[in-house]
Design an enzyme around this catalytic site. Structure first.
Site, PDB file in Angstrom:
ATOM      1  N   HIS A  18       3.417  -6.669 -12.508  1.00  0.00           N
ATOM      2  CA  HIS A  18       3.493  -7.823 -11.609  1.00  0.00           C
ATOM      3  C   HIS A  18       2.123  -8.476 -11.321  1.00  0.00           C
ATOM      4  O   HIS A  18       1.682  -8.625 -10.198  1.00  0.00           O
ATOM      5  CB  HIS A  18       4.323  -7.568 -10.350  1.00  0.00           C
ATOM      6  CG  HIS A  18       3.934  -6.432  -9.439  1.00  0.00           C
ATOM      7  ND1 HIS A  18       2.663  -6.205  -9.006  1.00  0.00           N
ATOM      8  CD2 HIS A  18       4.697  -5.508  -8.837  1.00  0.00           C
ATOM      9  CE1 HIS A  18       2.654  -5.178  -8.187  1.00  0.00           C
ATOM     10  NE2 HIS A  18       3.868  -4.728  -8.072  1.00  0.00           N
ATOM     11  N   HIS A  37      11.147   5.250  -2.126  1.00  0.00           N
ATOM     12  CA  HIS A  37      10.688   3.846  -2.102  1.00  0.00           C
ATOM     13  C   HIS A  37      11.619   3.050  -3.011  1.00  0.00           C
ATOM     14  O   HIS A  37      11.941   3.494  -4.117  1.00  0.00           O
ATOM     15  CB  HIS A  37       9.243   3.830  -2.618  1.00  0.00           C
ATOM     16  CG  HIS A  37       8.604   2.490  -2.759  1.00  0.00           C
ATOM     17  ND1 HIS A  37       8.926   1.391  -2.000  1.00  0.00           N
ATOM     18  CD2 HIS A  37       7.593   2.085  -3.585  1.00  0.00           C
ATOM     19  CE1 HIS A  37       8.160   0.373  -2.368  1.00  0.00           C
ATOM     20  NE2 HIS A  37       7.353   0.766  -3.322  1.00  0.00           N
ATOM     21  N   GLU A  66      11.206   0.044  -4.469  1.00  0.00           N
ATOM     22  CA  GLU A  66      10.720  -0.903  -5.477  1.00  0.00           C
ATOM     23  C   GLU A  66      11.257  -0.482  -6.853  1.00  0.00           C
ATOM     24  O   GLU A  66      11.436   0.701  -7.148  1.00  0.00           O
ATOM     25  CB  GLU A  66       9.184  -0.980  -5.478  1.00  0.00           C
ATOM     26  CG  GLU A  66       8.696  -2.169  -6.286  1.00  0.00           C
ATOM     27  CD  GLU A  66       7.235  -2.557  -6.047  1.00  0.00           C
ATOM     28  OE1 GLU A  66       6.515  -1.830  -5.344  1.00  0.00           O
ATOM     29  OE2 GLU A  66       6.833  -3.615  -6.590  1.00  0.00           O
ATOM     30  N   ASP A  71      10.315  -0.070  -9.817  1.00  0.00           N
ATOM     31  CA  ASP A  71       9.720   0.913 -10.731  1.00  0.00           C
ATOM     32  C   ASP A  71      10.139   2.338 -10.371  1.00  0.00           C
ATOM     33  O   ASP A  71       9.989   3.257 -11.173  1.00  0.00           O
ATOM     34  CB  ASP A  71       8.190   0.785 -10.795  1.00  0.00           C
ATOM     35  CG  ASP A  71       7.517   0.695  -9.446  1.00  0.00           C
ATOM     36  OD1 ASP A  71       8.167   0.318  -8.459  1.00  0.00           O
ATOM     37  OD2 ASP A  71       6.314   1.011  -9.365  1.00  0.00           O
ATOM     38  N   HIS A  99       4.042   1.813   0.112  1.00  0.00           N
ATOM     39  CA  HIS A  99       3.559   0.478  -0.140  1.00  0.00           C
ATOM     40  C   HIS A  99       4.433  -0.614   0.502  1.00  0.00           C
ATOM     41  O   HIS A  99       3.994  -1.736   0.708  1.00  0.00           O
ATOM     42  CB  HIS A  99       3.542   0.351  -1.676  1.00  0.00           C
ATOM     43  CG  HIS A  99       3.453  -0.957  -2.320  1.00  0.00           C
ATOM     44  ND1 HIS A  99       4.190  -1.322  -3.419  1.00  0.00           N
ATOM     45  CD2 HIS A  99       2.681  -2.024  -2.027  1.00  0.00           C
ATOM     46  CE1 HIS A  99       3.880  -2.529  -3.800  1.00  0.00           C
ATOM     47  NE2 HIS A  99       2.972  -2.984  -2.983  1.00  0.00           N
ATOM     48  N   ASP A 104       3.886   5.956  -4.047  1.00  0.00           N
ATOM     49  CA  ASP A 104       2.841   5.062  -4.558  1.00  0.00           C
ATOM     50  C   ASP A 104       1.427   5.525  -4.181  1.00  0.00           C
ATOM     51  O   ASP A 104       0.444   5.077  -4.796  1.00  0.00           O
ATOM     52  CB  ASP A 104       3.038   3.640  -4.007  1.00  0.00           C
ATOM     53  CG  ASP A 104       3.998   2.824  -4.862  1.00  0.00           C
ATOM     54  OD1 ASP A 104       4.188   3.150  -6.037  1.00  0.00           O
ATOM     55  OD2 ASP A 104       4.554   1.853  -4.327  1.00  0.00           O
ATOM     56  N   TYR A 144      -6.096   0.563  -9.002  1.00  0.00           N
ATOM     57  CA  TYR A 144      -4.774   0.674  -8.356  1.00  0.00           C
ATOM     58  C   TYR A 144      -4.901   0.437  -6.856  1.00  0.00           C
ATOM     59  O   TYR A 144      -4.135  -0.327  -6.257  1.00  0.00           O
ATOM     60  CB  TYR A 144      -4.220   2.077  -8.643  1.00  0.00           C
ATOM     61  CG  TYR A 144      -2.847   2.345  -8.090  1.00  0.00           C
ATOM     62  CD1 TYR A 144      -1.705   2.094  -8.848  1.00  0.00           C
ATOM     63  CD2 TYR A 144      -2.688   2.873  -6.816  1.00  0.00           C
ATOM     64  CE1 TYR A 144      -0.443   2.354  -8.345  1.00  0.00           C
ATOM     65  CE2 TYR A 144      -1.436   3.144  -6.310  1.00  0.00           C
ATOM     66  CZ  TYR A 144      -0.317   2.879  -7.075  1.00  0.00           C
ATOM     67  OH  TYR A 144       0.931   3.145  -6.575  1.00  0.00           O
ATOM     68  N   HIS A 162       2.887   7.471  -9.934  1.00  0.00           N
ATOM     69  CA  HIS A 162       2.198   6.839 -11.065  1.00  0.00           C
ATOM     70  C   HIS A 162       1.000   7.706 -11.451  1.00  0.00           C
ATOM     71  O   HIS A 162       0.303   8.235 -10.567  1.00  0.00           O
ATOM     72  CB  HIS A 162       1.674   5.447 -10.697  1.00  0.00           C
ATOM     73  CG  HIS A 162       2.752   4.464 -10.330  1.00  0.00           C
ATOM     74  ND1 HIS A 162       3.668   3.980 -11.231  1.00  0.00           N
ATOM     75  CD2 HIS A 162       3.049   3.871  -9.151  1.00  0.00           C
ATOM     76  CE1 HIS A 162       4.489   3.127 -10.631  1.00  0.00           C
ATOM     77  NE2 HIS A 162       4.136   3.042  -9.354  1.00  0.00           N
TER      78      HIS A 162
HETATM   79 FE1  FEO Z   1       5.645   0.030  -4.723  1.00  0.00          FE
HETATM   80 FE2  FEO Z   1       5.235   1.935  -7.625  1.00  0.00          FE
HETATM   81  O1  FEO Z   1       6.085   0.761  -6.396  1.00  0.00           O
END
Ligand code: FEO
Length: 416
Positions: free
Chosen positions: A28, A82, A84, A86, A148, A167, A193, A226
């Site tokens: 993104h 979370h 989101e 991903d 996040h 995150d 990041y 991640h």
């Molecule tokens: Fe806020 Fe890795 O998503």
């Protein structure tokens, strides 16, 4: 999926079952030149529990890694830390294949999941500080709002000391290794990041760090969603987050610019020379060669940003408008800055850059510098002076306390 993929054991009861995205180059708007991972974790308790899922395109990879440990239909619970995409994007497909008893999320997470999907499983909320039994094991939950998103939470497997931090403490870095003691040269990706995802949330992150510390959890492993898993160097990443969230700055500068016919580039070089003349380390970042997210990474700890662009059709040269929009959203604190650029007729860009920087919270102690068409000797001397003046102000501010909020906005002509 033709080739079965393997899970990786993290602790006595936990396996990594995530996906490695070697190909992604834009997350993104953030350049991910080294790819990323979407980490998910399987807890083998009496109640088998999956913590988070992966981006939709990687659901087969997730299922394959789960299958290397256990028949997926044996999963009882799914925890969604979370919503989101991903991390939750493949949740509907996983729910349909696994048919879990229940999906758990924070109260905000329950709402967010409902806003994203119609899941074929009951979704229950877990509260801040609550624990849940997996039979022989116990998982605790801590809300981490805005780390996040408002729905974000950490889960903690008490028995193994594994913190599932979603995150936080992660990075966009695809590797074949899964643990911190197997990977080197990760620092830039961790900073990138933080700068591009978490910088505007720094005040919340500082509070979250304090909140988790106060819980005195016996953390042995930090398992983010991640990048790799921290099992050796936990202190290093936590102290980096502590430092970055404080938004303290050093006496270095970034000169970000774009140019049409070379005039703004020539000005940028003279400004850089002026900064260097005062011993201020600086980096010239031409947007023709730098992604917006690379500029932001350099700004994570720099004390000054100098932004230059020509005027085009009464506006900022568009690539610079892109960077400034991005910068404004990331709300860096404790930065000083200046604006410059060349023009042919009207020269609005410098004023517009100043407006963007001001809206981003950047203090501007110097007036902007405009040059018509091609800089002459005196123009370049002015550019040099802009650099050296800003360098002196930066050093003076650092000597006082650069992290303190600016009491006033200083507006003064460039000293000669
Ligand atoms: Fe806020 Fe890795 O998503």
């Amino acid at each position: 999926m033709t080739q079965p993929l393997k899970a990786v054991r993290v602790s006595e009861h936990v396996y990594w079952v995530g996906a490695i995205d070697w190909a992604i180059r834009d997350f993104h708007g953030y350049s991910t030149e080294q790819g990323t991972t979407y980490n998910a974790y399987l807890i083998l308790g009496d109640k088998v529990t999956l913590v988070d899922t992966v981006k939709p395109a990687f659901v087969d990879e997730l299922m394959s890694r789960i299958s290397s440990v256990i028949e997926p239909s044996r999963i009882d619970y799914i925890i969604s830390n979370h919503s989101e995409m991903d991390h939750s994007g493949s949740l509907p497909a996983v729910v349909d294949r696994v048919r879990p008893e229940r999906v758990f999320a924070s109260p905000m997470g329950v709402k967010a999941l409902a806003d994203h999907f119609q899941l074929n499983a009951p979704v229950a909320s877990v509260k801040d500080g609550e624990s849940m039994s997996l039979g022989n094991l116990s998982v605790g939950f801590t809300e981490t709002r805005m780390v996040h998103w408002p729905d974000s939470m950490f889960s903690f497997l008490l028995d193994d000391g594994v913190l599932f931090s979603n995150d936080a403490f992660g990075m966009h870095l695809a590797t074949s290794q899964r643990f911190d003691d197997e990977v080197s040269g990760w620092e830039y990706q961790a900073a990138k990041y933080y700068a591009n995802i978490l910088m505007p949330l720094s005040l919340v992150i500082a509070k979250t760090l304090a909140k988790v510390e106060a819980l005195k959890l016996p953390i042995k492993v930090i398992a983010p969603d991640h990048g790799f898993i921290w099992r050796k160097d936990l202190e290093t990443i936590v102290s980096l987050y502590s430092r970055w969230s404080a938004q303290k700055r050093n006496t270095s500068a970034v000169v970000a610019y774009d140019t049409m016919w070379g005039s703004t580039a020539t000005m940028a070089t003279a400004i850089s020379e002026g900064l260097s003349s005062e011993g201020v380390r600086n980096k010239l970042m031409p947007l023709k060669g730098c992604n917006r997210s690379e500029v932001i990474t350099e700004l994570l700890e720099a004390g000054a940003v100098v932004v230059g662009a020509p005027t085009m059709n009464n506006n900022i040269f568009p690539p610079m408008a892109d960077l400034l929009t991005y910068l404004k959203g990331l709300k860096p604190r404790n930065l000083i800055g200046a604006a410059f650029g060349s023009y042919g007729w009207s020269g609005e860009a410098v004023g517009q850059i100043r407006e963007y920087l001001s809206a981003a919270g950047v203090e501007m102690p110097l007036e902007g510098l405009k040059v018509k068409f091609v800089p002459r000797e005196q123009d370049l001397a002015d550019c040099f002076q802009m650099g050296s003046s800003l360098a002196r102000i930066l050093k003076e501010a650092a000597a006082i306390d650069l992290s303190a909020p600016a009491a006033t906005t200083r507006e003064a002509p460039i000293p000669r």
